[in-house]
Design a protein around this motif. Structure first.
Motif, PDB file in Angstrom:
ATOM      1  N   CYS A   1      -3.282  -3.122  -9.702  1.00 53.10           N
ATOM      2  CA  CYS A   1      -3.332  -2.098  -8.661  1.00 53.10           C
ATOM      3  C   CYS A   1      -4.684  -1.384  -8.697  1.00 53.10           C
ATOM      4  CB  CYS A   1      -2.193  -1.099  -8.817  1.00 53.10           C
ATOM      5  SG  CYS A   1      -2.293  -0.093 -10.294  1.00 53.10           S
ATOM      6  N   ARG A   2      -4.957  -0.704  -7.620  1.00 48.98           N
ATOM      7  CA  ARG A   2      -6.223   0.029  -7.489  1.00 48.98           C
ATOM      8  C   ARG A   2      -5.951   1.317  -6.742  1.00 48.98           C
ATOM      9  NH1 ARG A   2     -11.990  -1.614  -6.336  1.00 48.98           N
ATOM     10  NH2 ARG A   2     -12.996   0.387  -6.629  1.00 48.98           N
ATOM     11  N   VAL A   3      -6.496   2.417  -7.258  1.00 48.06           N
ATOM     12  CA  VAL A   3      -6.404   3.710  -6.589  1.00 48.06           C
ATOM     13  C   VAL A   3      -7.649   3.886  -5.735  1.00 48.06           C
ATOM     14  CG1 VAL A   3      -6.394   6.215  -6.916  1.00 48.06           C
ATOM     15  CG2 VAL A   3      -4.975   4.753  -8.384  1.00 48.06           C
ATOM     16  N   LEU A   4      -7.427   4.227  -4.486  1.00 44.26           N
ATOM     17  CA  LEU A   4      -8.525   4.515  -3.563  1.00 44.26           C
ATOM     18  C   LEU A   4      -8.469   6.011  -3.267  1.00 44.26           C
ATOM     19  CD1 LEU A   4      -7.898   1.479  -1.234  1.00 44.26           C
ATOM     20  CD2 LEU A   4      -9.677   1.703  -2.944  1.00 44.26           C
TER      21      LEU A   4
ATOM     22  N   THR B   1       0.839  -1.190   0.000  1.00 42.24           N
ATOM     23  CA  THR B   1       0.000   0.000   0.000  1.00 42.24           C
ATOM     24  C   THR B   1       0.873   1.238   0.000  1.00 42.24           C
ATOM     25  OG1 THR B   1      -1.840  -1.080   1.131  1.00 42.24           O
ATOM     26  CG2 THR B   1      -1.678   1.317   1.361  1.00 42.24           C
ATOM     27  N   LEU B   2       0.607   2.104  -0.936  1.00 44.02           N
ATOM     28  CA  LEU B   2       1.223   3.421  -0.988  1.00 44.02           C
ATOM     29  C   LEU B   2       0.161   4.385  -0.456  1.00 44.02           C
ATOM     30  CD1 LEU B   2       3.908   4.677  -2.042  1.00 44.02           C
ATOM     31  CD2 LEU B   2       2.689   5.165  -4.171  1.00 44.02           C
ATOM     32  N   TRP B   3       0.406   4.955   0.727  1.00 45.62           N
ATOM     33  CA  TRP B   3      -0.575   5.813   1.401  1.00 45.62           C
ATOM     34  C   TRP B   3      -0.158   7.265   1.207  1.00 45.62           C
ATOM     35  CZ3 TRP B   3      -4.791   3.862   4.239  1.00 45.62           C
ATOM     36  CH2 TRP B   3      -5.528   4.814   4.957  1.00 45.62           C
ATOM     37  N   LEU B   4      -0.859   7.984   0.332  1.00 42.19           N
ATOM     38  CA  LEU B   4      -0.550   9.373   0.035  1.00 42.19           C
ATOM     39  C   LEU B   4      -1.403  10.275   0.915  1.00 42.19           C
ATOM     40  CD1 LEU B   4      -0.600   9.107  -3.870  1.00 42.19           C
ATOM     41  CD2 LEU B   4       1.324   8.757  -2.324  1.00 42.19           C
ATOM     42  N   THR B   5      -0.756  11.080   1.755  1.00 45.16           N
ATOM     43  CA  THR B   5      -1.459  11.971   2.661  1.00 45.16           C
ATOM     44  C   THR B   5      -1.020  13.405   2.404  1.00 45.16           C
ATOM     45  OG1 THR B   5      -1.871  12.529   4.989  1.00 45.16           O
ATOM     46  CG2 THR B   5       0.263  11.550   4.485  1.00 45.16           C
ATOM     47  N   GLY B   6      -1.933  14.330   2.544  1.00 45.47           N
ATOM     48  CA  GLY B   6      -1.635  15.745   2.342  1.00 45.47           C
ATOM     49  C   GLY B   6      -2.930  16.525   2.254  1.00 45.47           C
ATOM     50  N   LEU B   7      -2.795  17.815   2.124  1.00 46.22           N
ATOM     51  CA  LEU B   7      -3.951  18.704   2.065  1.00 46.22           C
ATOM     52  C   LEU B   7      -4.765  18.495   0.788  1.00 46.22           C
ATOM     53  CD1 LEU B   7      -2.236  22.009   3.252  1.00 46.22           C
ATOM     54  CD2 LEU B   7      -3.769  20.535   4.599  1.00 46.22           C
ATOM     55  N   SER B   8      -5.985  19.004   0.791  1.00 42.18           N
ATOM     56  CA  SER B   8      -6.809  19.011  -0.409  1.00 42.18           C
ATOM     57  C   SER B   8      -6.066  19.801  -1.488  1.00 42.18           C
ATOM     58  CB  SER B   8      -8.159  19.675  -0.097  1.00 42.18           C
ATOM     59  OG  SER B   8      -8.972  19.704  -1.243  1.00 42.18           O
TER      60      SER B   8
ATOM     61  N   ARG C   1      -9.861   4.243   8.567  1.00 40.32           N
ATOM     62  CA  ARG C   1      -9.883   2.837   8.972  1.00 40.32           C
ATOM     63  C   ARG C   1     -10.461   1.965   7.857  1.00 40.32           C
ATOM     64  NH1 ARG C   1     -12.707  -1.207  10.206  1.00 40.32           N
ATOM     65  NH2 ARG C   1     -14.665  -0.122   9.891  1.00 40.32           N
ATOM     66  N   ARG C   2     -11.555   2.410   7.263  1.00 42.71           N
ATOM     67  CA  ARG C   2     -12.174   1.628   6.191  1.00 42.71           C
ATOM     68  C   ARG C   2     -11.248   1.508   4.985  1.00 42.71           C
ATOM     69  NH1 ARG C   2     -18.414   3.928   6.027  1.00 42.71           N
ATOM     70  NH2 ARG C   2     -18.917   3.443   8.216  1.00 42.71           N
ATOM     71  N   VAL C   3     -10.594   2.599   4.644  1.00 42.95           N
ATOM     72  CA  VAL C   3      -9.671   2.568   3.516  1.00 42.95           C
ATOM     73  C   VAL C   3      -8.512   1.618   3.817  1.00 42.95           C
ATOM     74  CG1 VAL C   3      -8.074   3.927   2.110  1.00 42.95           C
ATOM     75  CG2 VAL C   3     -10.338   4.853   2.672  1.00 42.95           C
ATOM     76  N   ALA C   4      -7.968   1.687   5.032  1.00 38.65           N
ATOM     77  CA  ALA C   4      -6.866   0.795   5.408  1.00 38.65           C
ATOM     78  C   ALA C   4      -7.298  -0.669   5.345  1.00 38.65           C
ATOM     79  CB  ALA C   4      -6.371   1.142   6.808  1.00 38.65           C
ATOM     80  N   GLN C   5      -8.506  -0.956   5.789  1.00 41.73           N
ATOM     81  CA  GLN C   5      -9.000  -2.332   5.744  1.00 41.73           C
ATOM     82  C   GLN C   5      -9.095  -2.819   4.301  1.00 41.73           C
ATOM     83  OE1 GLN C   5     -12.989  -2.905   7.340  1.00 41.73           O
ATOM     84  NE2 GLN C   5     -12.402  -4.944   8.040  1.00 41.73           N
ATOM     85  N   TRP C   6      -9.567  -1.960   3.434  1.00 40.41           N
ATOM     86  CA  TRP C   6      -9.686  -2.304   2.019  1.00 40.41           C
ATOM     87  C   TRP C   6      -8.297  -2.508   1.411  1.00 40.41           C
ATOM     88  CZ3 TRP C   6     -12.941   0.947  -1.969  1.00 40.41           C
ATOM     89  CH2 TRP C   6     -13.349   0.126  -3.005  1.00 40.41           C
TER      90      TRP C   6
ATOM     91  N   LEU D   1     -18.107   4.049  -0.472  1.00 40.35           N
ATOM     92  CA  LEU D   1     -17.859   3.254   0.729  1.00 40.35           C
ATOM     93  C   LEU D   1     -18.112   4.025   2.016  1.00 40.35           C
ATOM     94  CD1 LEU D   1     -16.569   0.588   1.931  1.00 40.35           C
ATOM     95  CD2 LEU D   1     -14.387   1.806   1.832  1.00 40.35           C
ATOM     96  N   CYS D   2     -17.878   5.320   1.988  1.00 38.83           N
ATOM     97  CA  CYS D   2     -17.969   6.136   3.207  1.00 38.83           C
ATOM     98  C   CYS D   2     -19.046   7.215   3.115  1.00 38.83           C
ATOM     99  CB  CYS D   2     -16.607   6.761   3.505  1.00 38.83           C
ATOM    100  SG  CYS D   2     -15.303   5.546   3.756  1.00 38.83           S
ATOM    101  N   ALA D   3     -20.079   6.963   2.324  1.00 37.01           N
ATOM    102  CA  ALA D   3     -21.134   7.955   2.126  1.00 37.01           C
ATOM    103  C   ALA D   3     -21.875   8.286   3.418  1.00 37.01           C
ATOM    104  CB  ALA D   3     -22.119   7.465   1.066  1.00 37.01           C
TER     105      ALA D   3
END
Length: 179
Positions: free
Chosen positions: A36-39, A7-14, A64-69, A48-50
């Protein structure tokens, strides 16, 4: 020998460039025959998080949901590229634990707030500054930058190609580009 699907977890501002980078990395992985899949955090909020809002608890549940996926995809041989603000360090650490530390790569897309605001493709910063939306990370809500990300990029000064090359090097798939 190919690296283990991770998993490549990209974090940052909008508007930092997370999704752009995620899609570019995914295109490269796909061209090499790697599933691969982009989330994308924004898209997942409509699917998924509506049912989630923007409270701290809801943001934590979103991560948490994204990490589980991501963990499930990695377990089935698929690379996961998560592009979401995930503003809290604690949530990102929990994601690392869920996915597994050896296959979780935290990338801080550290594009400065003024650059993100200048881009503002969805008009979120403009609305937040006008007071028409609340809880925007970086304006009304905090963003806790990673203390020790495995990679830090700034799409305000680095090209997408350079950021992709650095991400692939992190994953053990290409030599790093020097900048």
């Amino acid at each position: 020998m190919q690296p283990t699907p991770s998993t490549l977890w990209l974090t940052g501002l909008s508007a930092a460039g997370k999704t752009t980078l995620a899609l570019a990395v995914a295109e490269t992985l796909t061209s090499r025959g790697l599933p691969c899949r982009v989330l994308d955090g924004g898209a997942l909020r409509q699917q998924l998080c509506a049912d989630l809002g923007f409270s701290r608890a809801d943001r934590s549940e979103h991560a948490r949901r994204v990490a589980q996926w991501c963990a499930q995809m990695n377990n089935t041989g698929t690379w996961a590229i998560a592009a979401l603000i995930s503003p809290y360090r604690e949530d990102r650490e929990r994601a690392r634990q869920m996915v597994g530390a050896s296959r979780f790569f935290e990338v801080h897309v550290a594009t400065p707030l003024p650059v993100c605001e200048a881009r503002d493709p969805k008009g979120l910063y403009r609305m937040a500054r006008a007071g028409t939306i609340a809880n925007l990370t970086g304006v009304g809500e905090p963003y806790e930058p990673p203390l020790h990300p495995q990679l830090m990029v700034d799409t305000g000064v680095q090209s997408v190609e350079e950021c992709v090359a650095r991400a692939l090097a992190l994953l053990g798939m290409q030599e790093a580009v020097t900048a």
